[in-house]
Design an enzyme around this catalytic site. Structure first.
Site, PDB file in Angstrom:
ATOM      1  N   THR A 156       0.482   6.927  -9.719  1.00 34.25           N
ATOM      2  CA  THR A 156       0.068   5.402  -9.545  1.00 34.25           C
ATOM      3  C   THR A 156       0.953   4.808  -8.835  1.00 34.25           C
ATOM      4  OG1 THR A 156       1.594   4.965 -11.424  1.00 34.25           O
ATOM      5  CG2 THR A 156      -0.626   5.384 -12.158  1.00 34.25           C
ATOM      6  N   LYS A 157       1.804   5.434  -8.002  1.00 31.63           N
ATOM      7  CA  LYS A 157       2.760   4.818  -6.951  1.00 31.63           C
ATOM      8  C   LYS A 157       1.967   4.832  -5.674  1.00 31.63           C
ATOM      9  CE  LYS A 157       5.733   4.395 -10.202  1.00 31.63           C
ATOM     10  NZ  LYS A 157       5.154   3.705 -11.592  1.00 31.63           N
TER      11      LYS A 157
END
Length: 191
Positions: A156-157
């Site tokens: 999710t980065k």
């Protein structure tokens, strides 16, 4: 990386560490297994432990709280600014004590926190750049202001490596300590 047969450390990881450090103007960077591991090793490298306090924002992911608790320090929750969700420097200044050994400053949702103002309070700052890789503050990249900066490369980065994290620093002694903590079993191989 997969073709190299070396999925942890190795030449590709060294190049990634060097590229991230260069982008920040840091002396170096150390790749670790996750952003949470990066936070943990950053705290250990600053000798944060039982009886110490670590200031963290009241609105943040649980990884910060877990890292602080893992070194047996006490988290001190700091109010956030509603317009940025970043740490409120005035509230931080009110809550600092002689036991405060570090401040973890996330740049929430890629919005740079005022790290120079926080650092001026005299407590070591660990910048949490999990959401801000590529963001800039006053022309400089986030991650270039604190004593240490940590990154996450989870799915999710900003950059996804599947898993992984990194700690960057300007101080070669802190980098050596972090590398030693990461490679805890290297000495046994040489014996």
């Amino acid at each position: 990386v997969l073709r190299s047969g070396q999925v942890a450390q190795g030449e590709e990881v060294r190049r990634f560490e060097a590229a991230l450090a260069a982008s920040l103007g840091a002396a170096g960077a150390v790749a670790v297994s996750s952003g949470t591991a990066a936070l943990h090793l950053a705290l250990l490298s600053l000798n944060v432990g039982e009886g110490d306090e670590v200031a963290i924002p009241s609105f943040v992911c649980a990884a910060l709280l877990q890292a602080v608790r893992h070194v047996r320090a006490t988290p001190v929750l700091i109010d956030i600014r509603p317009e940025t969700y970043n740490m409120d420097v005035r509230d931080l200044a009110r809550r600092l004590s002689s036991r405060t050994k570090a401040v973890i400053v996330p740049h929430m949702f890629g919005l740079p926190a005022d790290v120079p103002e926080i650092a001026a309070l005299g407590v070591p700052v660990i910048e949490d750049c999990a959401q801000s890789l590529g963001s800039r503050l006053s022309g400089s990249p986030t991650g270039s202001f604190g004593v240490l900066s940590v990154f996450s490369f989870y799915a999710t980065k900003v950059i996804c490596t599947g898993e992984g994290g990194m700690v960057a620093a300007r101080d070669p002694d802190l980098l050596a300590r972090i590398r030693d903590l990461r490679d805890y079993d290297e000495k046994d191989r040489d014996a």
